[in-house]
Structures are given as C-alpha cells and as structure tokens.
Design a protein around this motif. Structure first.
Motif, short mmCIF file in Angstrom:
data_model
loop_
_atom_site.label_atom_id
_atom_site.label_comp_id
_atom_site.label_asym_id
_atom_site.label_seq_id
_atom_site.Cartn_x
_atom_site.Cartn_y
_atom_site.Cartn_z
N GLY A 52 -2.50 -1.16 -10.88
CA GLY A 52 -1.75 -1.72 -9.75
C GLY A 52 -1.97 -0.96 -8.47
O GLY A 52 -1.08 -0.87 -7.62
N GLN B 144 -7.01 1.34 -3.35
CA GLN B 144 -8.45 1.33 -3.58
C GLN B 144 -9.17 0.64 -2.43
O GLN B 144 -10.22 1.09 -1.96
CB GLN B 144 -8.76 0.64 -4.90
CG GLN B 144 -10.25 0.56 -5.24
CD GLN B 144 -10.82 1.88 -5.74
OE1 GLN B 144 -10.06 2.78 -6.07
NE2 GLN B 144 -12.13 1.98 -5.78
N HIS B 145 -8.62 -0.49 -1.97
CA HIS B 145 -9.22 -1.23 -0.86
C HIS B 145 -9.29 -0.36 0.40
O HIS B 145 -10.33 -0.35 1.10
CB HIS B 145 -8.42 -2.50 -0.57
CG HIS B 145 -8.87 -3.21 0.69
ND1 HIS B 145 -10.01 -3.94 0.75
CD2 HIS B 145 -8.30 -3.25 1.93
CE1 HIS B 145 -10.15 -4.44 1.98
NE2 HIS B 145 -9.14 -4.02 2.70
N ASP C 3 -4.64 -1.56 -6.32
CA ASP C 3 -5.72 -2.26 -5.64
C ASP C 3 -5.67 -2.10 -4.13
O ASP C 3 -6.72 -2.00 -3.47
CB ASP C 3 -5.73 -3.74 -6.03
CG ASP C 3 -4.35 -4.36 -5.93
OD1 ASP C 3 -3.39 -3.78 -6.45
OD2 ASP C 3 -4.23 -5.44 -5.31
N ALA C 4 -4.47 -2.06 -3.53
CA ALA C 4 -4.38 -1.91 -2.08
C ALA C 4 -4.86 -0.53 -1.64
O ALA C 4 -5.54 -0.39 -0.62
CB ALA C 4 -2.94 -2.14 -1.61
N ARG D 120 0.83 -1.20 0.00
CA ARG D 120 0.00 0.00 0.00
C ARG D 120 0.87 1.26 0.00
O ARG D 120 0.58 2.22 -0.70
CB ARG D 120 -0.92 0.00 1.22
CG ARG D 120 -2.00 1.08 1.16
CD ARG D 120 -2.87 1.05 2.40
NE ARG D 120 -2.16 1.50 3.58
CZ ARG D 120 -2.64 1.41 4.82
NH1 ARG D 120 -3.82 0.85 5.02
NH2 ARG D 120 -1.95 1.84 5.86
N GLN E 151 2.19 1.91 -3.45
CA GLN E 151 1.16 2.44 -4.34
C GLN E 151 0.89 3.91 -4.05
O GLN E 151 0.76 4.73 -4.97
CB GLN E 151 -0.12 1.61 -4.20
CG GLN E 151 0.02 0.20 -4.74
CD GLN E 151 -1.24 -0.63 -4.56
OE1 GLN E 151 -2.29 -0.12 -4.17
NE2 GLN E 151 -1.12 -1.93 -4.80
N ALA F 202 -8.22 1.27 -11.09
CA ALA F 202 -7.24 1.15 -10.01
C ALA F 202 -6.56 -0.21 -10.06
O ALA F 202 -5.34 -0.31 -9.89
CB ALA F 202 -7.93 1.35 -8.65
N ARG F 203 -7.33 -1.27 -10.30
CA ARG F 203 -6.74 -2.60 -10.40
C ARG F 203 -5.78 -2.69 -11.58
O ARG F 203 -4.68 -3.23 -11.46
CB ARG F 203 -7.85 -3.65 -10.54
CG ARG F 203 -7.35 -5.10 -10.46
CD ARG F 203 -8.49 -6.08 -10.58
NE ARG F 203 -9.48 -5.90 -9.54
CZ ARG F 203 -10.71 -5.46 -9.75
NH1 ARG F 203 -11.11 -5.17 -10.98
NH2 ARG F 203 -11.56 -5.32 -8.75
N ARG G 50 -12.69 1.17 -9.40
CA ARG G 50 -12.19 -0.17 -9.06
C ARG G 50 -11.36 -0.77 -10.19
O ARG G 50 -10.20 -1.17 -9.99
CB ARG G 50 -13.35 -1.09 -8.72
CG ARG G 50 -13.94 -0.88 -7.36
CD ARG G 50 -15.11 -1.82 -7.13
NE ARG G 50 -15.74 -1.59 -5.84
CZ ARG G 50 -16.86 -2.18 -5.47
NH1 ARG G 50 -17.46 -3.03 -6.28
NH2 ARG G 50 -17.37 -1.92 -4.27
N ASN G 51 -11.93 -0.87 -11.37
CA ASN G 51 -11.21 -1.51 -12.47
C ASN G 51 -9.99 -0.70 -12.91
O ASN G 51 -8.91 -1.29 -13.10
CB ASN G 51 -12.16 -1.76 -13.65
CG ASN G 51 -13.16 -2.86 -13.36
OD1 ASN G 51 -12.91 -3.73 -12.53
ND2 ASN G 51 -14.30 -2.83 -14.04
N GLU H 164 -12.10 2.34 -0.13
CA GLU H 164 -13.45 1.78 -0.10
C GLU H 164 -13.80 1.26 1.29
O GLU H 164 -14.95 1.39 1.74
CB GLU H 164 -13.59 0.68 -1.14
CG GLU H 164 -13.64 1.20 -2.57
CD GLU H 164 -14.53 0.36 -3.46
OE1 GLU H 164 -15.69 0.10 -3.09
OE2 GLU H 164 -14.04 -0.04 -4.53
#
Length: 248
Positions: free
Chosen positions: A186, A191-192, A188-189, A78, A81, A182-183, A179-180, A195
């Motif tokens: 790279g 974004q998690h 995703d952490a 994280r 990122q 961000a995934r 979401r997409n 959210e």
C-alpha cells in the motif's frame, strides 16, 4: 545532550504538523482561502517556469517540482504512507532515499505552514480587492522571510540529492525492484514520488543550471514580495500570471 532526531521522527513531526494545519483549516472555515492561495501560487509557478516546461531536458524535473512539491493536489494518501512506514524506511527502501523523504516532509510542512498563514490574512482583507494585491498584502502580513528562505534551501538540497542518487545505477535498479512490494504494502503513492524524482533528474543530466535557475528566480520573487512597493509588486505578479495565457 539528547541524540539527534531520527529520520523517522523528523518525518512524523513534519507530517503531524501538516495534519494539524488541515484540521485547523477545516474547523476554522479556511479551506477555500487556503485553496485560493495555492491556486494563485500554482499559476505563478507555471508562469515563472513556463520556459523550462518547454525545454525537453528540463520539463520532467520542472513538472516533478511543480506537481509533487507545489501542486494543488490532495497529498493525504502519500502523507499517510510516509507516516506509516517512517520507522521502517531504511528497511523497506534503499538507505540513500531516507533523506529525500525527510526533505519532502519538511518541504511539505513548510509549504503548508506558509500557505495557511497567508490564507489567514487573506480572509481579513477585502474580497473585492484584486487577487494579486490581496496576495501581496497577505504575504507581507504573514512576514516569515526565514521560513521562505529555508523552504528554498530544502528544495535545493533535495534536487542536489536526486542528482547525486540518479548516478547510482544499483540504487535506481533497487528502486525499480521495489514496485511490486511497495504496491502490495500500500505504498504506491510513495513509490510514485520516488520514481518520478529519479526519472526526472536522470533525464535532466547535469542539474546545476536547473537548480541555479530555480534559486535565482525564487530568490528574486521572495525579495519582490517582501521589499518592493506593494502596488509595484501586485502589478509584477499580475504580469507574471498573464504569462500563463501567453504560453498556452
């Protein structure tokens, strides 16, 4: 007078400090001590907020704070990122989340600075000493009340901002739409984290009671760990940790 640092500069500065501390811990053989301090603190948090975890409305926000801010996890992914996209934060994510990222980075850095300082003193004390007494003495040797109070203030600000932002339905929708992308990027952490915070505070509703509870309990522990007689503080901490078993 130089202009104030941008959000990106502040994020990078905080994350650079975290990386430096991790490197210092590895090279100085402090990893085990830092881990011991974090584990004890995580248990204390679980005990102090066990009632909120049992409360359906407060549980998501409580777990968000305990897992995403003070969890015993490796946050390197994280952090990487955040550091990588700090300069483009306002472009990749809704503008209103920029300060959340700054708050997270500052909380993260403050936590690491304080944990490493406590761990440094932990190593100087007798390993056969009861862990709660060793922790209390290490905390006092670290002796940085202003940083402890700043840490609590930043967490409170983050909570208030999450409360405010969750009321903005277009912002919540925009974050879901990230979401997409961000995934794919790279992220995703990151974004998690965002959210999770939004979901937790949306479920909470009015956050004032929750944030007031955190402020009151953490302020009380700060005062106890700094001001109470050492043996009394150690016993209070041992009693608090024992409550973890009672709540299982």
């Amino acid at each position: 007078m130089s202009p104030p640092a941008s959000a990106a500069d502040r994020i990078r500065s905080h994350l650079d400090r975290v990386q430096q501390l991790r490197h210092q811990a590895r090279t100085a053989g402090m990893d085990a001590a830092v881990s011991a301090v974090k584990q004890l603190q995580a248990l204390r948090f679980r005990a102090t907020y066990a009632d909120l975890i049992q409360d359906a409305s407060c549980a998501p926000a409580t777990r968000f704070f305990l897992d995403e801010l003070y969890g015993v996890h490796d946050f390197a992914q994280r952090d990487a990122q955040f550091g990588r996209i700090a300069g483009a934060l306002e472009r990749l994510f809704p503008e209103a989340v920029a300060q959340l990222a700054v708050d997270l980075a500052e909380t993260h850095a403050l936590t690491e600075v304080l944990d490493h300082e406590v761990a440094r003193h932990w190593l100087t004390l007798d390993a056969d000493m009861p862990a709660t007494l060793r922790y209390t003495q290490s905390w006092r040797l670290a002796d940085d009340r202003p940083a402890r109070e700043r840490q609590l203030a930043v967490v409170q600000h983050m909570g208030r901002e999450l409360q405010r932002l969750t009321r903005m339905k277009p912002l919540r929708l925009a974050l879901r739409m990230m979401r997409n992308p961000a995934r794919a990027a790279g992220l995703d952490a990151l974004q998690h984290f965002l959210e999770s915070g939004f979901d937790a505070f949306a479920a909470l509703g009015d956050a004032r009671r929750f944030l007031d509870t955190i402020s009151e309990r953490e302020s009380r522990w700060i005062s106890t760990l700094f001001d109470a007689p050492v043996e009394d503080c150690s016993r209070a901490l041992a009693a608090e940790l024992a409550r973890v078993e009672a709540w299982k």
